[in-house]
Design an enzyme around this catalytic site. Structure first.
Site, mmCIF file in Angstrom:
data_model
loop_
_atom_site.group_PDB
_atom_site.id
_atom_site.type_symbol
_atom_site.label_atom_id
_atom_site.label_comp_id
_atom_site.label_asym_id
_atom_site.label_seq_id
_atom_site.Cartn_x
_atom_site.Cartn_y
_atom_site.Cartn_z
ATOM 1 C CB SER A 140 -0.885 0.025 1.146
ATOM 2 O OG SER A 140 -1.609 -1.033 1.407
ATOM 3 C CB ILE A 165 4.854 -10.160 -9.448
ATOM 4 C CG1 ILE A 165 5.825 -9.180 -8.419
ATOM 5 C CG2 ILE A 165 5.222 -9.517 -10.924
ATOM 6 C CD1 ILE A 165 5.053 -7.936 -8.039
ATOM 7 C CD GLU A 248 -3.336 -2.618 -11.220
ATOM 8 O OE1 GLU A 248 -2.184 -1.562 -11.118
ATOM 9 O OE2 GLU A 248 -3.188 -3.681 -10.585
ATOM 10 N NE ARG A 249 -5.215 2.476 -7.184
ATOM 11 C CZ ARG A 249 -4.349 2.966 -6.815
ATOM 12 N NH1 ARG A 249 -4.484 4.244 -6.872
ATOM 13 N NH2 ARG A 249 -3.380 2.682 -6.112
ATOM 14 C CD GLN A 285 -42.103 -9.962 -1.013
ATOM 15 O OE1 GLN A 285 -41.967 -10.257 0.131
ATOM 16 N NE2 GLN A 285 -42.563 -9.010 -1.557
ATOM 17 N N GLY A 369 -4.083 -3.926 -6.529
ATOM 18 C CA GLY A 369 -4.193 -2.532 -7.275
ATOM 19 C C GLY A 369 -4.441 -1.297 -6.154
HETATM 20 C C1 LIG Z 1 -3.241 -12.321 -6.568
HETATM 21 C C2 LIG Z 1 -2.556 -10.987 -6.549
HETATM 22 C C3 LIG Z 1 -2.035 -10.385 -7.641
HETATM 23 C C4 LIG Z 1 -1.162 -9.170 -7.554
HETATM 24 N N1 LIG Z 1 -0.623 -8.719 -8.621
HETATM 25 C C5 LIG Z 1 0.428 -7.642 -8.266
HETATM 26 C C6 LIG Z 1 1.041 -7.233 -9.445
HETATM 27 O O1 LIG Z 1 1.089 -7.831 -10.516
HETATM 28 N N2 LIG Z 1 2.207 -6.405 -9.359
HETATM 29 C C7 LIG Z 1 1.967 -5.842 -8.121
HETATM 30 O O2 LIG Z 1 3.106 -4.743 -7.845
HETATM 31 N N3 LIG Z 1 1.465 -6.044 -7.071
HETATM 32 C C8 LIG Z 1 0.738 -7.056 -6.886
HETATM 33 N N4 LIG Z 1 -0.241 -7.419 -6.080
HETATM 34 C C9 LIG Z 1 -0.121 -6.816 -4.564
HETATM 35 C C10 LIG Z 1 -1.265 -5.814 -4.232
HETATM 36 O O3 LIG Z 1 -1.515 -4.617 -5.166
HETATM 37 C C11 LIG Z 1 -1.298 -5.522 -2.682
HETATM 38 O O4 LIG Z 1 -1.458 -6.795 -2.257
HETATM 39 C C12 LIG Z 1 -1.756 -4.244 -2.328
HETATM 40 O O5 LIG Z 1 -1.496 -3.267 -2.853
HETATM 41 C C13 LIG Z 1 -1.821 -4.348 -0.861
HETATM 42 O O6 LIG Z 1 -0.522 -4.322 -0.463
HETATM 43 P P1 LIG Z 1 -0.238 -5.494 0.774
HETATM 44 O O7 LIG Z 1 -0.862 -6.765 0.518
HETATM 45 O O8 LIG Z 1 1.435 -5.386 1.346
HETATM 46 O O9 LIG Z 1 -0.910 -5.115 2.040
HETATM 47 P P2 LIG Z 1 -0.309 -3.754 3.100
HETATM 48 O O10 LIG Z 1 -0.012 -2.787 2.467
HETATM 49 O O11 LIG Z 1 0.449 -4.463 4.156
HETATM 50 O O12 LIG Z 1 -1.564 -3.560 3.904
HETATM 51 C C14 LIG Z 1 -2.411 -4.463 4.624
HETATM 52 C C15 LIG Z 1 -3.881 -4.130 5.049
HETATM 53 O O13 LIG Z 1 -3.976 -2.821 5.583
HETATM 54 C C16 LIG Z 1 -4.542 -1.829 5.000
HETATM 55 N N5 LIG Z 1 -3.880 -0.598 5.223
HETATM 56 C C17 LIG Z 1 -2.601 -0.328 4.784
HETATM 57 N N6 LIG Z 1 -2.232 0.814 4.866
HETATM 58 C C18 LIG Z 1 -3.568 1.548 5.773
HETATM 59 C C19 LIG Z 1 -3.946 2.811 6.185
HETATM 60 N N7 LIG Z 1 -3.113 3.707 6.091
HETATM 61 N N8 LIG Z 1 -4.921 2.992 6.681
HETATM 62 C C20 LIG Z 1 -5.755 1.879 6.522
HETATM 63 N N9 LIG Z 1 -5.781 0.731 6.226
HETATM 64 C C21 LIG Z 1 -4.415 0.583 5.753
HETATM 65 C C22 LIG Z 1 -4.771 -2.325 3.709
HETATM 66 O O14 LIG Z 1 -5.911 -1.709 3.078
HETATM 67 C C23 LIG Z 1 -4.601 -3.853 3.626
HETATM 68 O O15 LIG Z 1 -6.294 -4.190 3.920
HETATM 69 C C24 LIG Z 1 -1.084 -8.385 -6.385
HETATM 70 C C25 LIG Z 1 -1.777 -9.059 -5.158
HETATM 71 C C26 LIG Z 1 -2.527 -10.220 -5.396
HETATM 72 C C27 LIG Z 1 -3.099 -10.588 -3.997
#
Ligand SMILES: Cc1cc2nc3c(=O)[nH]c(=O)nc-3n(C[C@H](O)[C@H](O)[C@H](O)COP(=O)(O)OP(=O)(O)OC[C@H]3O[C@@H](n4cnc5c(N)ncnc54)[C@H](O)[C@@H]3O)c2cc1C
Length: 385
Positions: A140, A165, A248-249, A285, A369
């Site tokens: 994130s 990825i 992307e979004r 219903q 994303g």
């Molecule tokens: C199947 C899959 C495919 C993907 N493909 C790609 C890809 O091709 N390329 C790529 O770069 N990434 C990819 N991703 C990664 C994806 O973009 C990330 O999982 C996502 O951005 C969240 O990052 P994180 O999982 O590290 O969670 P974190 O950043 O660790 O966050 C964990 C949780 O905390 C919440 N959170 C974090 N910060 C805050 C805040 N400030 N306030 C409130 N809540 C917060 C988040 O919403 C999340 O729910 C993929 C992920 C999956 C599961």
């Protein structure tokens, strides 16, 4: 049924309608019959990229010189995302369409040499591109990425790791966020790294859903990458990433409403055929209301995405609304997957059921994303709250 392109909407023209038909045929003939096999195999067949390239599926937003459509048309992109999504297989969409997240920064900021070397073979279906931003330490907070690229003469030496990825195991080209400077967003650059570079390793990840999408963790151990692989200027990576996220979004919002529509259609068909307590399920219903509520939310979402796509085509950049729309789309998808599963009953719990597959794909749409929390946060900042 997918979006009715022929309806009297002001947004779509004959080109959109004709291409929707081409992509529909492609989805029906080249994707739907094979989804279950690919889900079991953990990846889509390699020749799907060649077939997709033949109908120009990767071309929106890319110059004709490199095999693209020669223009960016957000409505055409909406057509592509919606029609491919009708297969009800997010893993296939994500994997096959990873070019749409890996290549745009190169089209926008890359050198002509890089475009010819990378975009052209991907448009031809001969090569695959991926985007590598997320790291094991977090996805994130992009401004805090840790993977480093240290300058050494005509090369960068890359060290670090990326995870989650998409197309991570078999992509040929990776658009990678690296730290070339100090802390914060201004220290980030984008670097094109080829999959066969020495010191570059990858391992597959097992997932809840998107089974046919090969997702990987990447490891860079003193990987030497020529400076000519830099995408844009040093230190401009963060804004390039943010720019890329918007498209992307938007794609993910369209897909999530489309998957919601697939859930609705499955539930509708079942409600018409299944009988309980001496009458059709749809005559109860409670069930009728579930279906109307699904349809109501999807209709609103489809109208919103079409309006946003049209505004993008007018040169508008509705960042907050795209973020809000992605949240609306993924919460609608979550709702529709749940309700469709309830309508189908036990049948929704069996492997091979489209609803069962989509149910397992809800979370990745809501997290990948840019998660729902991050989207709301982004919108709040844009709105000056
Ligand atoms: C199947 C899959 C495919 C993907 N493909 C790609 C890809 O091709 N390329 C790529 O770069 N990434 C990819 N991703 C990664 C994806 O973009 C990330 O999982 C996502 O951005 C969240 O990052 P994180 O999982 O590290 O969670 P974190 O950043 O660790 O966050 C964990 C949780 O905390 C919440 N959170 C974090 N910060 C805050 C805040 N400030 N306030 C409130 N809540 C917060 C988040 O919403 C999340 O729910 C993929 C992920 C999956 C599961």
């Amino acid at each position: 049924m997918t979006i009715d392109w022929s309806a009297s909407t002001p947004f779509f023209n004959d080109d959109h309608r004709a291409y929707a038909e081409v992509v529909r045929q492609f989805t029906t003939n080249e994707i739907v019959p094979y989804v279950d096999d690919w889900e079991r195999a953990g990846m889509v067949a390699r020749d799907l990229y060649n077939k997709a390239a033949q109908i120009g599926l990767f071309g929106d937003g890319f110059e004709a010189e490199y095999g693209g459509h020669g223009q960016r048309d957000a409505l055409m992109r909406l057509v592509i995302m919606d029609e491919v999504s009708q297969a009800g297989a997010g893993g296939v969409s994500a994997s096959m369409l990873s070019n749409y997240i890996g290549l745009p920064p190169i089209q926008r900021f890359g050198s002509d040499e890089l475009k010819a070397r990378v975009i052209a073979p991907c448009q031809a279906g001969e090569r695959i591109a991926a985007l590598a931003i997320t790291e094991p330490s977090g996805g994130s907070d992009v401004a805090r990425i840790r993977t480093t690229a240290r300058r050494d003469g005509d090369h960068y030496i890359v060290n670090g790791s990326k995870t989650f990825i998409t197309s991570g195991m078999r992509a040929d080209f990776y658009t990678v966020a690296v730290r070339t400077g100090g802390e914060g967003p201004s220290g980030i650059s984008l670097l094109l790294i080829e999959g066969d570079r020495e010191g570059f390793d990858r391992t597959p990840l097992e997932k809840m859903g998107w089974l046919s999408s090969d997702t990987a963790t990447l490891y860079f151990d003193d990987v030497r990458v020529p400076v000519s692989n830099l995408i844009g200027e040093e230190g401009t990576g963060f804004s390039a990433i943010v720019n890329n996220f918007n498209a992307e979004r938007m794609d993910m919002a369209v897909q999530s409403f489309s998957f919601s529509r697939v859930c609705y259609n499955e539930a509708l068909q079942w409600a018409r055929e299944r009988e309980t307590f001496g009458k059709r399920l749809g005559e109860h219903q409670v069930i009728r209301h579930k279906l109307v509520e699904m349809d109501r939310r999807i209709n609103a979402g489809e109208a919103w995405t079409q309006l946003l796509a049209w505004r993008l085509n007018q040169g508008d950049n509705p960042v907050a609304e795209i973020a809000e729309c992605k949240v609306a789309a993924t919460t609608t998808f979550e709702f529709c997957a749940r309700e469709a599963a309830q309508v189908l009953g036990g049948a929704s719990y069996l492997r091979g059921s489209v609803v069962e597959r989509l149910y397992r794909e809800v979370r990745v749409q809501a997290i990948g994303g840019g998660s729902e929390e991050i989207m709301r946060d982004l919108a709040s900042r844009q709105l000056g709250i």
